[in-house]
Design a protein around this motif. Structure first.
Motif, PDB file in Angstrom:
ATOM      1  N   ILE A  23       1.255  -0.871  -0.378  1.00 11.62           N
ATOM      2  CA  ILE A  23      -0.086  -0.069  -0.495  1.00 11.62           C
ATOM      3  C   ILE A  23       0.689   1.526  -0.145  1.00 11.62           C
ATOM      4  CG2 ILE A  23      -1.662   1.618   1.437  1.00 11.62           C
ATOM      5  CD1 ILE A  23      -2.762  -1.232   2.425  1.00 11.62           C
ATOM      6  N   SER A  24       1.771   0.997   0.904  1.00 11.51           N
ATOM      7  CA  SER A  24       2.642   2.436   0.966  1.00 11.51           C
ATOM      8  C   SER A  24       3.339   2.925  -0.178  1.00 11.51           C
ATOM      9  CB  SER A  24       3.677   2.011   1.847  1.00 11.51           C
ATOM     10  OG  SER A  24       3.049   2.383   3.344  1.00 11.51           O
ATOM     11  N   ALA A  25       4.368   1.925  -0.757  1.00 15.55           N
ATOM     12  CA  ALA A  25       4.488   1.777  -2.338  1.00 15.55           C
ATOM     13  C   ALA A  25       3.901   2.425  -3.435  1.00 15.55           C
ATOM     14  CB  ALA A  25       5.426   0.131  -3.020  1.00 15.55           C
ATOM     15  N   ILE A  26       2.792   2.202  -3.461  1.00 19.62           N
ATOM     16  CA  ILE A  26       1.681   2.442  -4.342  1.00 19.62           C
ATOM     17  C   ILE A  26       1.064   4.052  -4.127  1.00 19.62           C
ATOM     18  CG2 ILE A  26      -0.851   2.197  -5.664  1.00 19.62           C
ATOM     19  CD1 ILE A  26      -0.355  -0.453  -4.791  1.00 19.62           C
ATOM     20  N   LEU A  27       1.545   4.330  -2.593  1.00 19.26           N
ATOM     21  CA  LEU A  27       1.054   5.443  -2.730  1.00 19.26           C
ATOM     22  C   LEU A  27       2.183   6.288  -2.954  1.00 19.26           C
ATOM     23  CD1 LEU A  27      -0.429   5.457   0.601  1.00 19.26           C
ATOM     24  CD2 LEU A  27      -1.964   6.186  -1.110  1.00 19.26           C
ATOM     25  N   VAL A  28       3.283   6.032  -1.937  1.00 24.44           N
ATOM     26  CA  VAL A  28       4.366   6.646  -2.842  1.00 24.44           C
ATOM     27  C   VAL A  28       4.894   7.511  -3.781  1.00 24.44           C
ATOM     28  CG1 VAL A  28       6.848   6.719  -2.276  1.00 24.44           C
ATOM     29  CG2 VAL A  28       5.521   6.719  -0.561  1.00 24.44           C
ATOM     30  N   ILE A  29       4.969   5.720  -4.593  1.00 25.80           N
ATOM     31  CA  ILE A  29       4.931   6.295  -6.361  1.00 25.80           C
ATOM     32  C   ILE A  29       3.734   6.356  -7.433  1.00 25.80           C
ATOM     33  CG2 ILE A  29       4.895   4.746  -8.983  1.00 25.80           C
ATOM     34  CD1 ILE A  29       6.205   2.264  -6.877  1.00 25.80           C
ATOM     35  N   LEU A 171      10.416   9.281   6.732  1.00 23.09           N
ATOM     36  CA  LEU A 171      10.226  10.401   6.404  1.00 23.09           C
ATOM     37  C   LEU A 171       9.571  10.721   4.853  1.00 23.09           C
ATOM     38  CD1 LEU A 171      12.710  12.153   8.481  1.00 23.09           C
ATOM     39  CD2 LEU A 171      10.210  12.340   9.761  1.00 23.09           C
ATOM     40  N   PHE A 172      10.209   9.998   4.216  1.00 26.29           N
ATOM     41  CA  PHE A 172      10.014  10.815   2.388  1.00 26.29           C
ATOM     42  C   PHE A 172       9.007   9.853   2.441  1.00 26.29           C
ATOM     43  CE2 PHE A 172      15.171  10.554   1.522  1.00 26.29           C
ATOM     44  CZ  PHE A 172      14.547  11.763   1.006  1.00 26.29           C
ATOM     45  N   HIS A 173       8.319   8.638   2.720  1.00 26.64           N
ATOM     46  CA  HIS A 173       7.250   8.148   2.767  1.00 26.64           C
ATOM     47  C   HIS A 173       6.421   9.437   2.842  1.00 26.64           C
ATOM     48  CE1 HIS A 173       3.215   6.580   4.468  1.00 26.64           C
ATOM     49  NE2 HIS A 173       3.484   5.189   3.581  1.00 26.64           N
ATOM     50  N   ASP A 174       6.245   9.977   4.170  1.00 27.55           N
ATOM     51  CA  ASP A 174       5.602  10.807   4.847  1.00 27.55           C
ATOM     52  C   ASP A 174       5.234  12.815   3.665  1.00 27.55           C
ATOM     53  OD1 ASP A 174       4.977   8.961   6.412  1.00 27.55           O
ATOM     54  OD2 ASP A 174       5.558  10.290   8.339  1.00 27.55           O
ATOM     55  N   VAL A 175       6.701  12.716   3.752  1.00 24.65           N
ATOM     56  CA  VAL A 175       6.585  14.179   2.982  1.00 24.65           C
ATOM     57  C   VAL A 175       5.859  13.760   1.336  1.00 24.65           C
ATOM     58  CG1 VAL A 175       7.955  15.562   1.313  1.00 24.65           C
ATOM     59  CG2 VAL A 175       8.725  15.036   4.012  1.00 24.65           C
ATOM     60  N   SER A 176       6.394  12.975   0.664  1.00 28.58           N
ATOM     61  CA  SER A 176       5.708  12.277  -0.817  1.00 28.58           C
ATOM     62  C   SER A 176       4.159  12.165  -0.608  1.00 28.58           C
ATOM     63  CB  SER A 176       6.975  11.234  -1.200  1.00 28.58           C
ATOM     64  OG  SER A 176       6.316   9.850  -0.440  1.00 28.58           O
ATOM     65  N   ILE A 177       3.846  11.788   0.093  1.00 23.81           N
ATOM     66  CA  ILE A 177       2.191  11.954  -0.116  1.00 23.81           C
ATOM     67  C   ILE A 177       1.348  12.597   0.450  1.00 23.81           C
ATOM     68  CG2 ILE A 177       0.529  10.528   1.582  1.00 23.81           C
ATOM     69  CD1 ILE A 177       1.832   8.038   1.521  1.00 23.81           C
ATOM     70  N   ILE A 178       2.509  13.913   1.609  1.00 21.57           N
ATOM     71  CA  ILE A 178       1.881  15.107   1.797  1.00 21.57           C
ATOM     72  C   ILE A 178       1.572  15.956   0.405  1.00 21.57           C
ATOM     73  CG2 ILE A 178       1.693  17.030   2.821  1.00 21.57           C
ATOM     74  CD1 ILE A 178       2.729  15.407   5.386  1.00 21.57           C
ATOM     75  N   VAL A 277      -0.575  10.503   8.644  1.00 22.81           N
ATOM     76  CA  VAL A 277       0.206   9.912   7.038  1.00 22.81           C
ATOM     77  C   VAL A 277       1.702   9.541   8.635  1.00 22.81           C
ATOM     78  CG1 VAL A 277       1.941   9.725   5.322  1.00 22.81           C
ATOM     79  CG2 VAL A 277      -0.368  11.203   5.334  1.00 22.81           C
ATOM     80  N   GLY A 278       1.830  10.253   9.023  1.00 20.03           N
ATOM     81  CA  GLY A 278       2.730  10.573  10.121  1.00 20.03           C
ATOM     82  C   GLY A 278       2.666   9.310  10.872  1.00 20.03           C
ATOM     83  N   THR A 279       1.992   9.533  11.567  1.00 21.97           N
ATOM     84  CA  THR A 279       1.628   8.026  12.951  1.00 21.97           C
ATOM     85  C   THR A 279       1.019   6.774  11.776  1.00 21.97           C
ATOM     86  OG1 THR A 279       0.425   9.814  13.781  1.00 21.97           O
ATOM     87  CG2 THR A 279      -0.107   7.228  14.692  1.00 21.97           C
ATOM     88  N   TYR A 280       0.982   6.530  11.153  1.00 22.69           N
ATOM     89  CA  TYR A 280       1.125   4.759  10.333  1.00 22.69           C
ATOM     90  C   TYR A 280       2.169   4.818   9.793  1.00 22.69           C
ATOM     91  CZ  TYR A 280       0.833   2.161   5.933  1.00 22.69           C
ATOM     92  OH  TYR A 280       1.189   2.363   5.126  1.00 22.69           O
ATOM     93  N   SER A 281       3.203   5.822   9.480  1.00 19.24           N
ATOM     94  CA  SER A 281       4.475   5.665   9.035  1.00 19.24           C
ATOM     95  C   SER A 281       5.151   4.957  10.238  1.00 19.24           C
ATOM     96  CB  SER A 281       5.171   6.503   8.142  1.00 19.24           C
ATOM     97  OG  SER A 281       5.563   7.689   9.150  1.00 19.24           O
ATOM     98  N   SER A 282       5.238   5.539  11.124  1.00 19.57           N
ATOM     99  CA  SER A 282       5.444   5.091  11.922  1.00 19.57           C
ATOM    100  C   SER A 282       5.695   3.802  12.582  1.00 19.57           C
ATOM    101  CB  SER A 282       5.323   6.109  13.699  1.00 19.57           C
ATOM    102  OG  SER A 282       5.104   7.213  13.657  1.00 19.57           O
ATOM    103  N   VAL A 283       4.628   3.126  12.269  1.00 18.27           N
ATOM    104  CA  VAL A 283       4.292   1.511  12.765  1.00 18.27           C
ATOM    105  C   VAL A 283       5.131   1.061  11.086  1.00 18.27           C
ATOM    106  CG1 VAL A 283       2.710   0.384  13.350  1.00 18.27           C
ATOM    107  CG2 VAL A 283       2.487   2.259  14.669  1.00 18.27           C
TER     108      VAL A 283
END
Lengths: 309, 569
Positions: A23-29, A171-178, A277-283
């Motif tokens: 899911i994360s990979a799809i969201l980030v891409i 962090l990259f994950h969060d920033v790119s999704i935002i 997103v940050g809460t999700y990504s921490s876990v």
């Protein structure tokens, strides 16, 4: 004790990492693609001029456009901002205009003389030369880069270098999704957004560090167990705190987003997204990356006990 | 009760009282004259009270060019003093704009050695010789001079802008340099933005240049017509200097060496250009604004008390002025402002004593008065040595600021009330402690803003709201730890102690990482962003103190009171 998360909660988070990674990979891409193709940069970064104007009575946007065109200004775009009842409009002059200052002055003067009867008020004028725009772009980018670097070094020194990549990937994950959501909704990327993103970086890494802290504590306390188990226990134990903190921060940021007014809306849109997103990504991002790096580093770990289901 | 507790409690009381006192003037809107120990209020940023923010860039290319010409003039004077003979100045070669070279046209090749020895002896280390054909010598600036110019330009520009702003009457202007070629100007509360901009933007490069009297006006007019035929005509909205340089480029071959075309703009009341009067003037000024001592508005009793600008030269300027006027009686001397001819009075005779006047004809009395005032103000403040470009400029109307502040404040209060309510329900008595520490947290942040003289911006308010949202995190970390300990049945005393101990490093780690992001913001951000960073960093300090150390004081007191038998958490 009043509890939202029961104290004996024991969810197997590690088992879900496979799905969440996809899911994360799809969201980030998807986000990266959106950022590259659809991101709208505000006047801070692309240069140009913006005039925010408010009328006492409602104006027809098309008529407004036409009257500016009649006055000899062709390259100006116009849009309504905020609630329709506020009668506020944003006029944008593009950066390649020969002399931004002069054009902007003239537009303001034309507006104030032509619409004097409608109670016109020039509320805000921003002019950023193309050169300054390029520099702001550079410094905004540098700020983010340095923040990431500083955090990576701190996490590496305080914990272990196997933790650093997890924090940074999260962090990259969060920033790119935002930013992806910004691009998707057509929200402009401005200096304020950079500030919000940096605040989110601070928040998200804060969240991540708290989970890491527990993992490290468990590593020291129960030597010999699999790191998967440590991670699972750590997430479960901090889950209550994670939900509560995210909840209270969300209270504030969502309130500011919905009723805080136009001037800070985009800022708190980024913060609100960032908290979620940050809460999700921490876990679901930071922890799996630690697993990955732990495995990469000692390939010998095949003799460890499997995590309990 | 242990003695350590009392120390910490007294410290807390002092902090709270000082904080309380320092925000009283802000909270109750005291006047400066009221009798209260603290006078300063929280500075409100431009986005909150309206005003003007701009970044000005210095164009060094132009400065270098002017400076090389200035040095050439100085060499000429020294050379004249030594030998009694002179030389002419030729064209400037600006193919490398950061290192312009100027030609010196010698009267005879015999002067070559003498001029070079003047350059070597008197101007050693300041200018360098880049070319020598026998009858012409090319000179350029040395690196040391250029570095000095850069430093001096920024310093002087700031000084000059400050002088102008002071005359304009802004209460809390901020004029600072940024990097080597930037000046940031912030004028909070300024309402007449157009006028302020005009005043600052006026580069007021004042120069006195001789008008060429050998070429007939008809010939000069012919050049302009030729440019017009080529399609070069000044259009409204275009930068005037661009037009002038294009015309000069076109007729370059026809102009005598060392001369340029400049225009006098005859404008109507609305500022529209009615007529352009061309002048052929020397490219190198005889005198510049730096030679000027003072300029003021005066009224000419012989002409209906019409306002005019009286000039007063410094001693060096007066000497040169007397010499130039003495040598050129009957000729025109152009007074140029930013390269445009402002007026070109005929020199009626040698003007000794260093006094002269500029009359402003052709306009209504009030306009003349306004123009005379503006011109005198600009000249008096000391003509800027450099050209300043507006790179970035932001203006906020005061009503927008007020609207924004109302909405943001309302939202912040609602957000805090929501958080407080929730915490109270969730943690009960301990929740009370958390709320108290949070309230203290906000109080300390505001007090530190006053103390540090920091500026509160809209993102700053956002930063405080966010701090409240996140500060509760430290309390939650501690409380959740205590709850964990209670579940282990270690007893309330021990639970509280363990909870605080194990939460300590977590809180520190969490806040340091956020602080790192804040420091990056402070370092790279501008304007309101820095405001946010400042509040965020102050918030972090306040958070660690209140959420951990102050909470601990409360808990220790409470646990002593109930003798470790009870805990509402």
């Amino acid at each position: 004790m009043f509890e939202i998360i029961r104290s004996n909660t024991n969810i197997n988070f590690v088992k879900k990492f496979g799905i969440t990674s996809i899911i994360s990979a799809i969201l980030v891409i998807g986000s990266v693609f959106l950022i590259a193709t659809k991101m709208k940069y505000g006047v801070d970064f692309r240069g140009g001029a913006e005039i925010q104007v408010k009328f006492q009575k409602s104006e027809n946007l098309n008529e407004l456009r036409k009257s500016m065109k009649d006055a000899g200004f062709s390259g100006i775009t116009m849009q309504t901002i905020g609630e329709a009842s506020e009668n506020e409009y944003l006029l944008k002059v593009s950066a390649n205009e020969e002399n931004l200052n002069e054009v902007t002055d003239k537009v303001s003067k034309t507006l104030t003389s032509k619409y004097a009867a409608d109670g016109v008020e020039i509320r805000k004028v921003d002019i950023v030369g193309p050169k300054a725009g390029a520099e702001l772009r550079k410094s905004g980018f540098l700020a983010m880069l340095w923040a990431l670097l500083a955090i990576m070094v701190y996490v590496g020194l305080r914990f272990d270098f196997k933790y650093s990549p997890g924090a940074i990937v999260a962090l990259f994950h969060d920033v790119s999704i935002i930013l992806g959501v910004f691009a998707l909704t057509g929200t402009e990327f401005t200096l304020q957004t950079v500030a919000a993103i940096l605040a989110v970086i601070g928040y998200s890494v804060n969240d991540t560090v708290i989970v890491y802290d527990r993992v490290r504590e468990h590593e020291a306390k129960f030597v010999g167990r699999d790191i998967k188990e440590h991670i699972n226990n750590a997430i479960n134990e901090t889950l209550s705190r994670t939900i509560l903190t995210s909840g209270t921060t969300l209270f504030v940021s969502a309130t500011m987003f919905f009723i805080g007014g136009l001037a800070i809306r985009d800022f708190f849109m980024a913060i609100t997204l960032g908290v979620v997103v940050g809460t999700y990504s921490s876990v679901f991002v930071a922890a799996p990356v630690v697993l990955l790096f732990d495995r990469l580093r000692d390939g010998k770990s095949s003799n460890t006990v499997n995590a309990q289901a | 009760m242990r003695r350590g507790w009392w120390y910490r409690f007294v410290f807390l009381l002092i902090v709270a009282i000082i904080s309380g006192i320092s925000i009283v003037p802000t909270a109750f809107n005291f006047k400066e004259t009221d009798n209260f120990p603290v006078k300063s209020k929280i500075n409100l940023g431009l986005d909150l009270q309206g005003g003007l923010y701009m970044i000005l860039g210095i164009d060094f290319k132009k400065v270098y060019k002017d400076e090389v010409k200035g040095y050439a003039r100085r060499v000429e004077f020294s050379f004249k003093d030594e030998t009694g003979s002179g030389f002419k100045l030729g064209d400037i070669d600006a193919s490398d704009p950061l290192d312009p070279k100027l030609e010196i046209l010698l009267n005879s090749a015999a002067d070559n050695e003498a001029v070079k020895s003047v350059i070597h002896d008197t101007y050693n280390g300041l200018i360098r010789i880049t070319g020598d054909t026998g009858s012409t010598i090319s000179i350029a600036l040395t690196k040391k001079v250029k570095t000095d110019i850069e430093e001096q330009s920024v310093k002087r520009s700031i000084e000059v802008i400050r002088n102008r702003i002071d005359e304009f009457g802004v209460t809390e202007p901020e004029i600072v340099s940024q990097g080597t070629d930037r000046i940031v100007v912030q004028l909070p509360g300024v309402k007449d933005i157009e006028r302020a901009k005009e005043l600052i933007g006026k580069t007021a490069k004042l120069e006195f240049k001789m008008v060429n009297s050998e070429i007939a006006p008809a010939t000069i007019q012919g050049w302009v017509s030729k440019a017009k035929e080529e399609g070069l005509e000044y259009k409204k909205g275009e930068r005037f200097s661009t037009y002038v340089s294009k015309v000069n480029e076109l007729v370059r071959q026809d102009l005598p060496k060392g001369h340029v075309l400049a225009f006098e703009r005859v404008t109507n009341a609305k500022g529209d250009i009615l007529q352009l009067v061309p002048y052929l003037i020397e490219a190198t000024p005889r005198l510049t604004g730096e030679d000027l001592e003072d300029a003021r508005v005066q009224f000419n009793p012989q002409q209906n008390n019409q306002p005019e600008v009286g000039l007063n030269f410094k001693s060096r300027g007066a000497k040169i002025f007397a010499e130039v006027t003495g040598e050129n009686v009957g000729r025109l001397m152009a007074i140029t402002l930013d390269g445009n001819v402002y007026s070109a009075p005929r020199i009626n005779g040698k003007i000794a004593g260093g006094r002269a006047t500029i009359s402003l004809g052709g306009k209504s009395y009030n306009e003349q008065l306004k123009e005379a005032r503006d011109l005198a103000l600009v000249l008096r403040a000391g003509a800027l040595p450099v050209q300043l470009d507006f790179l970035e400029q932001r203006t906020v109307g005061p009503s927008l600021g007020a609207d924004s502040i109302d909405k943001a404040r309302f939202a912040a209060i609602i957000g805090c009330v929501l958080v407080f309510g929730f915490i109270l329900v969730y943690y009960r008595v301990s929740g009370m402690f958390a709320i108290t520490t949070l309230a203290l947290n906000v109080l300390i942040i505001l007090a530190m803003l006053v103390g540090l003289g920091a500026t509160l911006t809209l993102p700053g308010i956002a930063g405080i709201a966010l701090t409240v949202g996140m500060a509760i995190d430290a309390n939650i970390i501690i409380y959740e730890r205590i709850r964990e300990e209670i579940r282990k049945n270690v007893g309330f005393y021990k639970a509280v102690e363990n909870g605080f101990n194990s939460a300590f490093w977590t809180i520190i780690d969490a806040n340091i990482t956020t602080a790192l992001a804040g420091i990056c913001l402070l370092n790279f951000g501008t304007g309101p962003i820095r405001g946010f960073a400042v509040t965020l960093l102050i918030g972090i300090f306040a958070t660690v103190y209140t959420s951990y150390f102050v909470s601990k004081i409360f808990f220790e007191f409470y646990m002593n009171k109930v003798e470790g038998q009870d805990l509402s958490i």
